[in-house]
Each structure stands twice: as structure tokens, then as C-alpha cells.
Design a protein around this motif. Structure first.
Motif, PDB file in Angstrom:
ATOM      1  N   TYR A 360       0.833  -1.198   0.000  1.00 18.40           N
ATOM      2  CA  TYR A 360       0.000   0.000   0.000  1.00 18.40           C
ATOM      3  C   TYR A 360       0.876   1.260   0.000  1.00 18.40           C
ATOM      4  CZ  TYR A 360      -3.676   3.262   1.553  1.00 18.40           C
ATOM      5  OH  TYR A 360      -4.555   4.304   1.664  1.00 18.40           O
ATOM      6  N   THR A 361       1.905   1.269   0.827  1.00 13.58           N
ATOM      7  CA  THR A 361       2.814   2.424   0.912  1.00 13.58           C
ATOM      8  C   THR A 361       3.567   2.619  -0.390  1.00 13.58           C
ATOM      9  OG1 THR A 361       3.063   2.055   3.293  1.00 13.58           O
ATOM     10  CG2 THR A 361       4.701   3.447   2.231  1.00 13.58           C
ATOM     11  N   ALA A 362       3.944   1.516  -1.040  1.00 15.13           N
ATOM     12  CA  ALA A 362       4.691   1.596  -2.297  1.00 15.13           C
ATOM     13  C   ALA A 362       3.894   2.303  -3.381  1.00 15.13           C
ATOM     14  CB  ALA A 362       5.073   0.191  -2.764  1.00 15.13           C
ATOM     15  N   MET A 363       2.572   2.281  -3.282  1.00 18.56           N
ATOM     16  CA  MET A 363       1.733   2.904  -4.306  1.00 18.56           C
ATOM     17  C   MET A 363       1.580   4.405  -4.095  1.00 18.56           C
ATOM     18  SD  MET A 363      -1.050  -0.201  -4.496  1.00 18.56           S
ATOM     19  CE  MET A 363      -1.893   0.352  -5.965  1.00 18.56           C
ATOM     20  N   SER A 364       2.081   4.909  -2.972  1.00 18.16           N
ATOM     21  CA  SER A 364       2.137   6.359  -2.701  1.00 18.16           C
ATOM     22  C   SER A 364       0.784   7.057  -2.844  1.00 18.16           C
ATOM     23  CB  SER A 364       3.164   7.025  -3.634  1.00 18.16           C
ATOM     24  OG  SER A 364       4.433   6.449  -3.465  1.00 18.16           O
ATOM     25  N   GLY A 365      -0.283   6.374  -2.476  1.00 13.79           N
ATOM     26  CA  GLY A 365      -1.597   6.987  -2.511  1.00 13.79           C
ATOM     27  C   GLY A 365      -2.236   7.044  -3.879  1.00 13.79           C
ATOM     28  N   LYS A 366      -1.520   6.560  -4.922  1.00 15.84           N
ATOM     29  CA  LYS A 366      -2.091   6.562  -6.270  1.00 15.84           C
ATOM     30  C   LYS A 366      -3.167   5.478  -6.383  1.00 15.84           C
ATOM     31  CE  LYS A 366       1.932   8.318  -8.838  1.00 15.84           C
ATOM     32  NZ  LYS A 366       1.233   9.442  -9.496  1.00 15.84           N
ATOM     33  N   PRO A 367      -4.174   5.688  -7.220  1.00 16.85           N
ATOM     34  CA  PRO A 367      -5.193   4.660  -7.405  1.00 16.85           C
ATOM     35  C   PRO A 367      -4.592   3.398  -8.027  1.00 16.85           C
ATOM     36  CG  PRO A 367      -5.978   6.770  -8.210  1.00 16.85           C
ATOM     37  CD  PRO A 367      -4.504   6.925  -7.946  1.00 16.85           C
ATOM     38  N   GLY A 368      -5.036   2.256  -7.544  1.00 15.24           N
ATOM     39  CA  GLY A 368      -4.553   1.003  -8.097  1.00 15.24           C
ATOM     40  C   GLY A 368      -4.858  -0.169  -7.177  1.00 15.24           C
ATOM     41  N   ALA A 369      -4.282  -1.305  -7.507  1.00 14.58           N
ATOM     42  CA  ALA A 369      -4.534  -2.523  -6.737  1.00 14.58           C
ATOM     43  C   ALA A 369      -3.284  -3.387  -6.733  1.00 14.58           C
ATOM     44  CB  ALA A 369      -5.706  -3.291  -7.333  1.00 14.58           C
ATOM     45  N   ALA A 370      -3.181  -4.252  -5.729  1.00 14.44           N
ATOM     46  CA  ALA A 370      -2.036  -5.155  -5.624  1.00 14.44           C
ATOM     47  C   ALA A 370      -2.473  -6.445  -4.951  1.00 14.44           C
ATOM     48  CB  ALA A 370      -0.902  -4.502  -4.822  1.00 14.44           C
ATOM     49  N   ALA A 371      -1.750  -7.514  -5.260  1.00 14.77           N
ATOM     50  CA  ALA A 371      -2.015  -8.810  -4.627  1.00 14.77           C
ATOM     51  C   ALA A 371      -0.705  -9.565  -4.509  1.00 14.77           C
ATOM     52  CB  ALA A 371      -3.016  -9.617  -5.445  1.00 14.77           C
ATOM     53  N   ALA A 372      -0.604 -10.392  -3.465  1.00  6.99           N
ATOM     54  CA  ALA A 372       0.558 -11.266  -3.279  1.00  6.99           C
ATOM     55  C   ALA A 372       0.033 -12.650  -2.916  1.00  6.99           C
ATOM     56  CB  ALA A 372       1.477 -10.736  -2.185  1.00  6.99           C
ATOM     57  N   VAL A 373       0.477 -13.685  -3.658  1.00  4.27           N
ATOM     58  CA  VAL A 373      -0.050 -15.043  -3.505  1.00  4.27           C
ATOM     59  C   VAL A 373       1.091 -16.042  -3.367  1.00  4.27           C
ATOM     60  CG1 VAL A 373      -1.511 -16.837  -4.539  1.00  4.27           C
ATOM     61  CG2 VAL A 373      -2.012 -14.423  -4.966  1.00  4.27           C
ATOM     62  N   ASP A 374       0.953 -16.971  -2.434  1.00  3.11           N
ATOM     63  CA  ASP A 374       1.907 -18.065  -2.256  1.00  3.11           C
ATOM     64  C   ASP A 374       1.659 -19.111  -3.348  1.00  3.11           C
ATOM     65  OD1 ASP A 374       3.358 -20.314  -1.508  1.00  3.11           O
ATOM     66  OD2 ASP A 374       2.863 -20.154   0.618  1.00  3.11           O
ATOM     67  N   PRO A 375       2.638 -19.352  -4.232  1.00  7.47           N
ATOM     68  CA  PRO A 375       2.401 -20.290  -5.338  1.00  7.47           C
ATOM     69  C   PRO A 375       2.236 -21.737  -4.890  1.00  7.47           C
ATOM     70  CG  PRO A 375       4.700 -19.596  -5.290  1.00  7.47           C
ATOM     71  CD  PRO A 375       3.981 -18.749  -4.297  1.00  7.47           C
ATOM     72  N   LYS A 376       2.741 -22.094  -3.713  1.00  7.82           N
ATOM     73  CA  LYS A 376       2.693 -23.482  -3.256  1.00  7.82           C
ATOM     74  C   LYS A 376       1.424 -23.838  -2.489  1.00  7.82           C
ATOM     75  CE  LYS A 376       6.746 -24.294  -4.974  1.00  7.82           C
ATOM     76  NZ  LYS A 376       6.862 -25.122  -6.209  1.00  7.82           N
ATOM     77  N   THR A 377       0.665 -22.809  -2.052  1.00  6.57           N
ATOM     78  CA  THR A 377      -0.543 -23.083  -1.269  1.00  6.57           C
ATOM     79  C   THR A 377      -1.766 -22.308  -1.747  1.00  6.57           C
ATOM     80  OG1 THR A 377      -0.116 -21.310   0.338  1.00  6.57           O
ATOM     81  CG2 THR A 377       0.879 -23.470   0.787  1.00  6.57           C
ATOM     82  N   GLY A 378      -1.542 -21.230  -2.489  1.00  6.25           N
ATOM     83  CA  GLY A 378      -2.642 -20.362  -2.875  1.00  6.25           C
ATOM     84  C   GLY A 378      -3.004 -19.343  -1.816  1.00  6.25           C
ATOM     85  N   GLU A 379      -2.316 -19.352  -0.663  1.00  8.09           N
ATOM     86  CA  GLU A 379      -2.626 -18.388   0.393  1.00  8.09           C
ATOM     87  C   GLU A 379      -2.380 -16.961  -0.101  1.00  8.09           C
ATOM     88  OE1 GLU A 379      -2.054 -19.956   4.801  1.00  8.09           O
ATOM     89  OE2 GLU A 379      -0.204 -20.087   3.653  1.00  8.09           O
ATOM     90  N   VAL A 380      -3.316 -16.087   0.204  1.00  7.13           N
ATOM     91  CA  VAL A 380      -3.209 -14.686  -0.198  1.00  7.13           C
ATOM     92  C   VAL A 380      -2.531 -13.923   0.926  1.00  7.13           C
ATOM     93  CG1 VAL A 380      -4.493 -12.626  -0.864  1.00  7.13           C
ATOM     94  CG2 VAL A 380      -5.272 -14.880  -1.623  1.00  7.13           C
ATOM     95  N   PHE A 381      -1.326 -13.429   0.649  1.00 10.33           N
ATOM     96  CA  PHE A 381      -0.560 -12.693   1.654  1.00 10.33           C
ATOM     97  C   PHE A 381      -0.922 -11.209   1.697  1.00 10.33           C
ATOM     98  CE2 PHE A 381       3.329 -15.769   1.478  1.00 10.33           C
ATOM     99  CZ  PHE A 381       2.578 -16.716   2.160  1.00 10.33           C
ATOM    100  N   ALA A 382      -1.425 -10.689   0.579  1.00 10.17           N
ATOM    101  CA  ALA A 382      -1.798  -9.272   0.529  1.00 10.17           C
ATOM    102  C   ALA A 382      -2.852  -9.075  -0.541  1.00 10.17           C
ATOM    103  CB  ALA A 382      -0.582  -8.392   0.240  1.00 10.17           C
ATOM    104  N   LEU A 383      -3.742  -8.140  -0.295  1.00  7.39           N
ATOM    105  CA  LEU A 383      -4.784  -7.792  -1.258  1.00  7.39           C
ATOM    106  C   LEU A 383      -5.130  -6.326  -0.994  1.00  7.39           C
ATOM    107  CD1 LEU A 383      -6.406  -9.058  -3.531  1.00  7.39           C
ATOM    108  CD2 LEU A 383      -8.171  -9.677  -1.870  1.00  7.39           C
ATOM    109  N   VAL A 384      -4.673  -5.463  -1.889  1.00  8.86           N
ATOM    110  CA  VAL A 384      -4.661  -4.028  -1.623  1.00  8.86           C
ATOM    111  C   VAL A 384      -5.535  -3.274  -2.610  1.00  8.86           C
ATOM    112  CG1 VAL A 384      -3.196  -1.962  -1.540  1.00  8.86           C
ATOM    113  CG2 VAL A 384      -2.326  -4.149  -0.673  1.00  8.86           C
TER     114      VAL A 384
END
Length: 623
Positions: A360-384
Motif C-alpha cells: 500500500y505504501t509503495a503505491m504512494s496513494g495513487k489509485p490502483g490494486a495489488a495482490a501477493a499469492v503463495d504459489p505453493k498453497t494459494g494463500e493470499v498474503f496481501a490484497l490491496v
């Protein structure tokens, strides 16, 4: 025979004349409710069949019909409509009586003596604001007016209740369940605090409003807005804000004449904006929700957005309370029902709060979206979703001016962008290349050519080599055209906006699907269903998308694609590009850290260039 016929004709003539005379005015008849048909078994007696019909109306709360068609004359004379209908309806509302269930013991007697009561044993159960009520009682039916009618008294409403008694209930709210991240760090919790308000006639509004605003973290305008509400009278207590337990602030607050404090459990959202679209917030239940949802009362709070809404049933717990009967004529108080509150269940997420905040901080307040997923389990580590809002603004109630300011923010802070679909542009090229590998229309040494092509050229070449139907099937194998199996509803990714695939510009993908698609390259062609809850058993969503050798070739190509950039020098593999959408350039990145491929990150920043996006990606990977 003729005389009889003539007499019959004369009689009919007289009746016809009588019918033609003007009828005397009659008072308007009020139509009584008719019994609702209820299926009864053939082997039930007439008395039992009437009881079954009465019970069906009872569980529906049709007191008017019960009174008009099923009560015996003695009951009507003793209690009348005011007690049976009006008081019963009033108590149902005040005590929040719901889910009334009544079962009777089938009669062994098949031939009731009409001169004697027909008695049936009932098991009565209901939910109330003071807890569950269960009791057994005998109901008698009396035969009169050629049918069986019910004998009733107020103790059929609540055990021990008699006419003239007063009934009250008290409610104890349960602690709401927490929402925690994968390391059990609280994302939403219940904090000790105070509700602070004032009594207008005792508060020096002109002299002290500014001081009070500073202590409460409000604006003077917000305080005045609350004090000027239409319902406020000089002697009324007016709640203004919730504050955390801070003795210094509390001492200053209550040195002011007219301020009032009340201990409260506050819902707290410590991460604010970065997790706002995940956590959501709670708020007072609306009239529409109250009408649609059983088990709630007017003063309840309910999840209004995000996981607070999605997992409402798990988080809310069970309210406790008591029903007290104050006996008439000084007979003391009787507890008719009592229940201790039960705390709501904690919801343990797969989300990593630290990574979520970093993206979220990396996006500097700009509009957008981000996701981080564990390839071995499918667990979602981030959803922004960026930008976010502060859910704490809604506790206990957001002011109209504050809400209006947020709602009119041109960045659309309430719009959940991770649930939306974007044009992925060149980020789709690796999926196109993988489809080519599977169709054997390209070889491993040609992957980089596809990755470096414009999205249009990569797409067109694949369609030409595979044929449109085969190409559609190969991309559909990655989940395009179907909903992503995920706890939160997301806009499905699709191959075409208008239903006719033909160019890369037609493709739309949600950010989580985009990240999940790349996990196939780190997992030998398998994509797991994205999981939001911690500890879920991994479940395969797609498999066989590339071979083991094909996956290794894709990894090598993704590493080469960024080799000459700062990202490549930092050990990051993937794709980095911009794509025109809605009249602006959106930056799109999907990739992973080759030194530690624990998760795939997908990042879309609206209205940005590659250089700015590159800096955001480095910050996202903490490099």
C-alpha cells in the motif's frame, strides 16, 4: 297434484316480490380473518386437527386469526383483543421474540368426550432478546358451537406471565470476534475506551467547543453538527465521539462542565487505510437489514463492509440478556429467561499485515490494486486497494460532513479496486506464451519473443498459430471467463469485453487472478485456489497448464525479460509494462523475487509511467 304446483308457484311469486322491495340499510360488515388451511393427517381427531391449525397460526404470529377463529368464548371474555392481540404483539416486539416453535404430543384418545376438555401437552421454544425460552404447558380445547376452541392465558407467551404483570428485558452485547493476520497480529480488535458526550444546557458551547474538539480529535464544525441535530433538547445527552483510554485526556475532558463519559468497548482498526478494503467496518443496523435479518434488534451494530460484513455471523457472537416479570400487586420479580453473552469467533487470515502495508505504501496513494499469492498453497498474503479510508472514522458514527468529504474524494476512496478488472496488457504475454507451449505452436527458445512483443502482436500471433477456438480454450484453462473461487466476490477475468475475443485490448483481469496465473510457472503448471483464511487445506484450481520443463523455461524467460532493468539487477523476475486504458497509462507489474519466490506480486498503478512503477515495485519487494 295441480293444487300443490299452484301453491308452489304462488310461493315463488311472493318471494320474488319480497326480493324486489328496498332492503333496509345495514351496517357495514367487517370481514373477520379466515382460518388458513393447514394440512392435518386423517388419523387426527377433530380436536387435534384444530390444535394443529392453531399452532400453525401461532408460529406465524397471526394473532388476529387465532383470536377470531380459534379462541373459546371464555378466553375472549376474560382477556379480550387488547390482551390477546395488542399486548402479545407488543411483547413480541419489546422482547424480540423470534423463531417460535411449538410441538404437541399426539393424542392417544381418538374419541374425545365433547363434555370434557381435550388436553394436549405442548413443548414451546423461542428466541428472545433475553435468551432462549423453552417450557412445557398443557393446552385445553373446549367443544362449543359445534367445534373445538382453545382455552388460553398469558402464560403461553412467557412462563409465569399473568394479566397486569410488567415485563422488561435487558441486553448484554457480546465482545465481537477479532480479525487477525497470519502471525496473529490484530487487524481488528475490541479496545477499551469511552463514549464522550455533553448535556447542552450544562455545556458552555461558545467558550469550550474549540477545546473539546482538540481533545476529541474532531473539528468544531463536527461538534456543532451533532449538537444541532433535530432531536437534541437542552437536557438530552448528546454522544460526540469515542476515545481510547487516556487518563491525561480524560482528566482534561471531565474538567469541563457538562461533559459526560460512558465506558464502551470500541472496535479498532489499527492499520487504517492499508487494510480498509479488507476489514471494512461496522455500523448501526439499518431498517432494511433489521427487516431482512432475524436475530437483530434496533440498537445492534452489524458489519457494513469488507470482512466485517462477510464474516458477520462468525464475528458477532451471541447476545445475552434477561427477561424479568414484575408481578402485579407487589408480588416481586421473576426471571423468565436469562442468557450469558458468548464472544464472537476470531477470524484468522492468511494476510501478512506487514506485506500488505508495504504494498500500500509503495503505491504512494495513487489509485490502483495489488495482490501477493503463495504459489505453493494459494494463500493470499496481501490484497490491496489504493487509496483507502480510515475505518475508525465510522466508529461509532461518521459525521455527515466527514462522510461527504470522503465520498467526494476524486480518487474514489470507497471504490474497491482489487475487486475490479483491469486491462493487463503485456502482463498477459506469459500466459499467451504458456498457451503456445502447451499447444506446441512455440518452442522454449521463442518464449522471450512473445514476452517482448506488444500485447496486440503476441495475441494476434497466438490466434493465427492456434486458431481462435483453440486459443480461447488454452486461455480459459487459466481461468479466464469464470469466477475466481475466492471468499470475496471479485469481477471475473474475461477474454473479451464485448464477448468476441479478437485482441489483447479486450482482455480484462482482476489483480488476484493475475497474480495467481503466474504461480503456475513456479508450481509446475498448477494453480491453487486463492485462500483468504489461514491454515486452509490447499485446493487445486487449475493444473497441467505447463509441463515441468515448460515451467522452468518460463522462469528463465521471465528472469531475462527484466535482466537489464533495476528490477532484474535486484533479482526480480516478471513483466513490467504500461497499458492505455480509459484515456490514461496504467503501470502493470507481475513477478517474484528469484532469490526467495515465496509469493508472486501483481501490481497495477493507475496513471503512472514505467520509471515510477519500477520504484514502486522495488519498494514492494523491500529492495
Amino acid at each position: 297434484m295441480k293444487k300443490n304446483a299452484i301453491a308452489l308457484i304462488l310461493l315463488l311469486f311472493v318471494l320474488l316480490l319480497a326480493a324486489c322491495q328496498d332492503d333496509p340499510p345495514q351496517p357495514e360488515a367487517t370481514e373477520e380473518p379466515k382460518p388458513q388451511p393447514v394440512q392435518v393427517s386423517e388419523d387426527q381427531t377433530a380436536a387435534e386437527a384444530r390444535l394443529v391449525e392453531y399452532i400453525a397460526l401461532w408460529t406465524k404470529g397471526d394473532f388476529q386469526n387465532m383470536y377470531a377463529n380459534y379462541l373459546n368464548e371464555g378466553t375472549k371474555g376474560a382477556f379480550g383483543e387488547a390482551v390477546f392481540i395488542d399486548w402479545q404483539r407488543q411483547l413480541q416486539e419489546e422482547l424480540n421474540i423470534q423463531n417460535v416453535k411449538v410441538a404437541h404430543t399426539p393424542a392417544e384418545n381418538t374419541d374425545w368426550n365433547k363434555d370434557q376438555p381435550a388436553d394436549f401437552n405442548l413443548a414451546i421454544a423461542m428466541e428472545t432478546g433475553g435468551g432462549p425460552v423453552e417450557f412445557n404447558k398443557t393446552m385445553s380445547l373446549l367443544y362449543e358451537n359445534e367445534d373445538w376452541f382453545v382455552e388460553w392465558d398469558p402464560s403461553f407467551i412467557v412462563p409465569g406471565l399473568e394479566e397486569g404483570d410488567k415485563v422488561s428485558s435487558s441486553k448484554a452485547l457480546p465482545p465481537r470476534g477479532e480479525i487477525i493476520d497470519r502471525q496473529k497480529k490484530p487487524l481488528v480488535f475490541n479496545a477499551a475506551g469511552y463514549e464522550v458526550g455533553v448535556i447542552p444546557e450544562k455545556f458552555d458551547r461558545k467558550a469550550r467547543t474549540n477545546d473539546l474538539a482538540i481533545l476529541l480529535g474532531m473539528t468544531p464544525e463536527a461538534i456543532n453538527e451533532k449538537l444541532d441535530q433535530s432531536w437534541v433538547q437542552p437536557h438530552h445527552y448528546v454522544p460526540l465521539a469515542h476515545i481510547k483510554e487516556d487518563q491525561v485526556v480524560l482528566d482534561k475532558l471531565f474538567a469541563m462542565t457538562g461533559t459526560v463519559r460512558e465506558e464502551k468497548t470500541m472496535r479498532s482498526y489499527p492499520f487504517g487505510g492499508p487494510l480498509s478494503h479488507i476489514t471494512g467496518f461496522i455500523g448501526p443496523i439499518t431498517a432494511e437489514q433489521l427487516a431482512a435479518l432475524p436475530g437483530y434488534q434496533r440498537d445492534d451494530v452489524i458489519g457494513r463492509r469488507g470482512l466485517e460484513e462477510l464474516y458477520e455471523e462468525r464475528l458477532r457472537g451471541t447476545a445475552g440478556g434477561r427477561i424479568i416479570i414484575q408481578k402485579a400487586n407487589g408480588g416481586g420479580n421473576v426471571t423468565a429467561a436469562e442468557r450469558e453473552p458468548a464472544q464472537g469467533e476470531a477470524v484468522h487470515l492468511s494476510i501478512d499485515a506487514g506485506l500488505q502495508k508495504r504494498l500500500y505504501t509503495a503505491m504512494s496513494g495513487k489509485p490502483g490494486a495489488a495482490a501477493a499469492v503463495d504459489p505453493k498453497t494459494g494463500e493470499v498474503f496481501a490484497l490491496v486497494s489504493s487509496p483507502g479510508y480510515n475505518p475508525n472514522d465510522f466508529i461509532p458514527n461518521i459525521t455527515a460532513s466527514r462522510y461527504q468529504k470522503l465520498a467526494s474524494d476524486p480518487r474514489l476512496v470507497f471504490f474497491n479496486r482489487f475487486a475490479a478488472a483491469y486491462t493487463p496488457g503485456a502482463a498477459l504475454n506469459p500466459v499467451v506464451a504458456a498457451a503456445g507451449l502447451k499447444a506446441e505452436t512455440i518452442k522454449a527458445d521463442a518464449i522471450n519473443k512473445t514476452l517482448n512483443a506488444t500485447p496486440h502482436n503476441a495475441y494476434a500471433a497466438a490466434i493465427k498459430a492456434q486458431g481462435i477456438d483453440a486459443f480461447k480454450a488454452n486461455l480459459a484453462a487459466f481461468g479466464f471467463g469464470e469466477p475466481l473461487p475466492f471468499a470475496i466476490e471479485l469481477t471475473p477475468s474475461q477474454l473479451s469485453v464485448d464477448g468476441v475475443p479478437g485482441s489483447a485490448g479486450q482482455v480484462q483481469a482482476n489483480i488476484l487472478h493475475l497474480a495467481s496465473a503466474y504461480t503456475a510457472f513456479l508450481n509446475e503448471g498448477t494453480i491453487y485456489e486463492p485462500a483468504l483464511l489461514f491454515g486452509q487445506e490447499p485446493k487445486v484450481w487449475k493444473k497441467g497448464l505447463v509441463t515441468k520443463e515448460g515451467a522452468e523455461s518460463m522462469q528463465a524467460a521471465l528472469k531475462t525479460a527484466l535482466a537489464k532493468t533495476k528490477l532484474g539487477q535486484a533479482g526480480i523476475a516478471g513483466t513490467l509494462s504500461t497499458v492505455k486504458a480509459s484515456g490514461k497509462e496504467n503501470g502493470v507489474f507481475v513477478g517474484y523475487d528469484t532469490g526467495n519466490p515465496a509469493y508472486v506480486i501483481a501490481l497495477i498503478v493507475e496513471g503512472t509511467d514505467k520509471k515510477t512503477l519500477e520504484a514502486a515495485v522495488l519498494a514492494a519487494f523491500n529492495k
